[in-house]
Design an enzyme around this catalytic site. Structure first.
Site, PDB file in Angstrom:
ATOM      1  N   GLU A 143      44.940  36.420  74.233  1.00 28.14           N
ATOM      2  CA  GLU A 143      45.684  35.883  73.095  1.00 28.14           C
ATOM      3  C   GLU A 143      44.846  35.994  71.823  1.00 28.14           C
ATOM      4  O   GLU A 143      43.622  35.861  71.862  1.00 28.14           O
ATOM      5  CB  GLU A 143      46.019  34.416  73.376  1.00 28.14           C
ATOM      6  CG  GLU A 143      46.895  33.732  72.357  1.00 28.14           C
ATOM      7  CD  GLU A 143      47.326  32.335  72.822  1.00 28.14           C
ATOM      8  OE1 GLU A 143      47.729  31.535  71.965  1.00 28.14           O
ATOM      9  OE2 GLU A 143      47.249  32.050  74.032  1.00 28.14           O
ATOM     10  N   GLU A 183      47.169  29.781  63.673  1.00 25.55           N
ATOM     11  CA  GLU A 183      47.939  28.562  63.879  1.00 25.55           C
ATOM     12  C   GLU A 183      47.708  27.601  62.704  1.00 25.55           C
ATOM     13  O   GLU A 183      46.564  27.245  62.419  1.00 25.55           O
ATOM     14  CB  GLU A 183      47.538  27.875  65.180  1.00 25.55           C
ATOM     15  CG  GLU A 183      47.855  28.701  66.425  1.00 25.55           C
ATOM     16  CD  GLU A 183      47.330  28.066  67.685  1.00 25.55           C
ATOM     17  OE1 GLU A 183      48.142  27.621  68.518  1.00 25.55           O
ATOM     18  OE2 GLU A 183      46.094  28.008  67.846  1.00 25.55           O
TER      19      GLU A 183
END
Length: 257
Positions: free
Chosen positions: A131, A135
Site C-alpha cells: 500500500e 491520508e
C-alpha cells in the site's frame, strides 16, 4: 559459435527485463480521469460492507456521485448494515505498477474522518498487503499523512503540512513509485523520498479514493463527533506509467521527463 543480438532484439530484451516486468498483474495503463461521468468499466464502487470494527460506517453506492465534473464521496448519518453511518469509496478494477500517481482533491471536514487517496493490493486479491498512502486525518486537516505498507508491515508514517488546510480548498497530491525509490509531492513540491528497499512495495496495486470514519482510532484520526454531512471532492485522478510522456501541464510527471 558466437551469437549476437540485433539492435531491435536487444531493445526488446532490455524492455522485458525492466522494472515493469517484475510487477506481475500490472494491467493498467496511463490515464487521466476528470470525472465527467463515473465510468463503471474503470471504477468499482464499494457497497454494502465495512472494513472492520475500526470503521464506523458502511460503504454505500449512494454516497458516491459525480457532480459538476467532480467525484463526491460523502459521509452521513444513515443506518446501514451494522453501522449508523454511510460512507463512500471507489477503486480501479485494474492494477497499476511503477509510475506517477496523482490526485487533485479537497478533503472532508470533521474529527474522526479519513479522506484518502492510495494504492493497495492484499489478501482478497491473493497478494501480500502492499500500500502507498495519502491520508488527511480529521483531527488536523492542516497536514496530510504519507505512509506505505510492505507485505503488511507499515510504520512508515510522515506528516506533511498542507498550506491553507487540506479541507479548505483543492490541493494536488502525487507519488512517483519506482523500483528503487518512492517520492511524494504536495502541490508540486517534493516533500518526502524513500529509498530503503524494506520500505518499498513491489506488487502492482489498485487505485482507491475513500472517505470513512472511526469511533475507536481517536488517537490517530481524532475523537469522532458528527456535525452533519460532509464530503471528499475529487477533480482529477491520473496515472502516468514509468517512461510515458506527461499527460497534462501541471503533472508531476512533466518534472521528471
Amino acid at each position: 559459435m558466437k551469437h549476437t543480438l540485433s539492435a531491435t532484439a536487444l531493445i526488446a530484451a532490455l524492455a522485458a527485463a525492466g522494472p515493469l516486468a517484475a510487477q506481475e498483474g500490472a494491467n493498467g495503463t496511463s490515464f487521466v480521469e476528470e470525472f465527467d461521468t463515473l465510468d463503471k468499466a474503470i471504477w468499482y464502487v464499494s457497497d454494502g460492507w465495512n472494513n472492520g470494527a475500526h470503521q464506523n460506517c458502511t460503504w454505500s453506492k449512494d454516497q458516491v456521485a459525480v457532480t459538476g465534473g467532480k467525484l463526491e464521496l460523502s459521509f452521513d448519518a444513515k443506518k446501514l448494515g451494522e453501522r449508523d453511518y454511510a460512507c463512500g469509496e471507489v477503486q480501479t478494477k485494474k492494477r497499476f505498477g511503477y509510475g506517477t500517481y496523482e490526485v487533485r482533491m479537497k478533503a472532508a471536514t470533521g474529527p474522526g474522518l479519513n479522506s484518502a487517496f492510495f494504492s493497495y493490493i492484499g489478501p482478497a486479491d491473493k497478494k501480500a498487503h502492499d500500500e502507498i498512502d495519502f491520508e488527511v486525518l480529521g483531527k488536523n486537516t492542516a497536514r496530510v499523512q504519507l505512509n506505505q505498507y510492505v507485505a503488511g508491515k507499515g510504520g512508515n508514517e510522515k506528516l506533511v503540512d498542507v498550506a491553507g488546510g487540506a479541507d479548505a480548498d483543492f490541493n494536488d497530491y502525487a507519488f512517483v513509485w519506482q523500483k528503487e525509490r518512492l517520492r511524494y509531492y504536495v502541490n508540486g513540491a517534493l516533500v518526502h523520498e524513500v529509498t530503503d528497499p524494506k520500505a518499498l512495495p513491489d506488487n502492482a496495486q489498485k487505485i482507491f479514493l475513500s472517505l470513512w470514519g472511526t469511533d475507536t482510532l481517536s488517537g490517530w484520526m481524532g475523537k469522532f463527533a458528527f456535525a452533519g454531512p460532509t464530503k471528499l471532492e475529487v477533480e482529477r485522478v491520473a496515472f502516468t506509467a514509468e517512461g510515458d510522456a506527461c499527460q497534462f501541464s501541471d503533472s508531476v510527471a512533466c518534472l521528471l521527463n
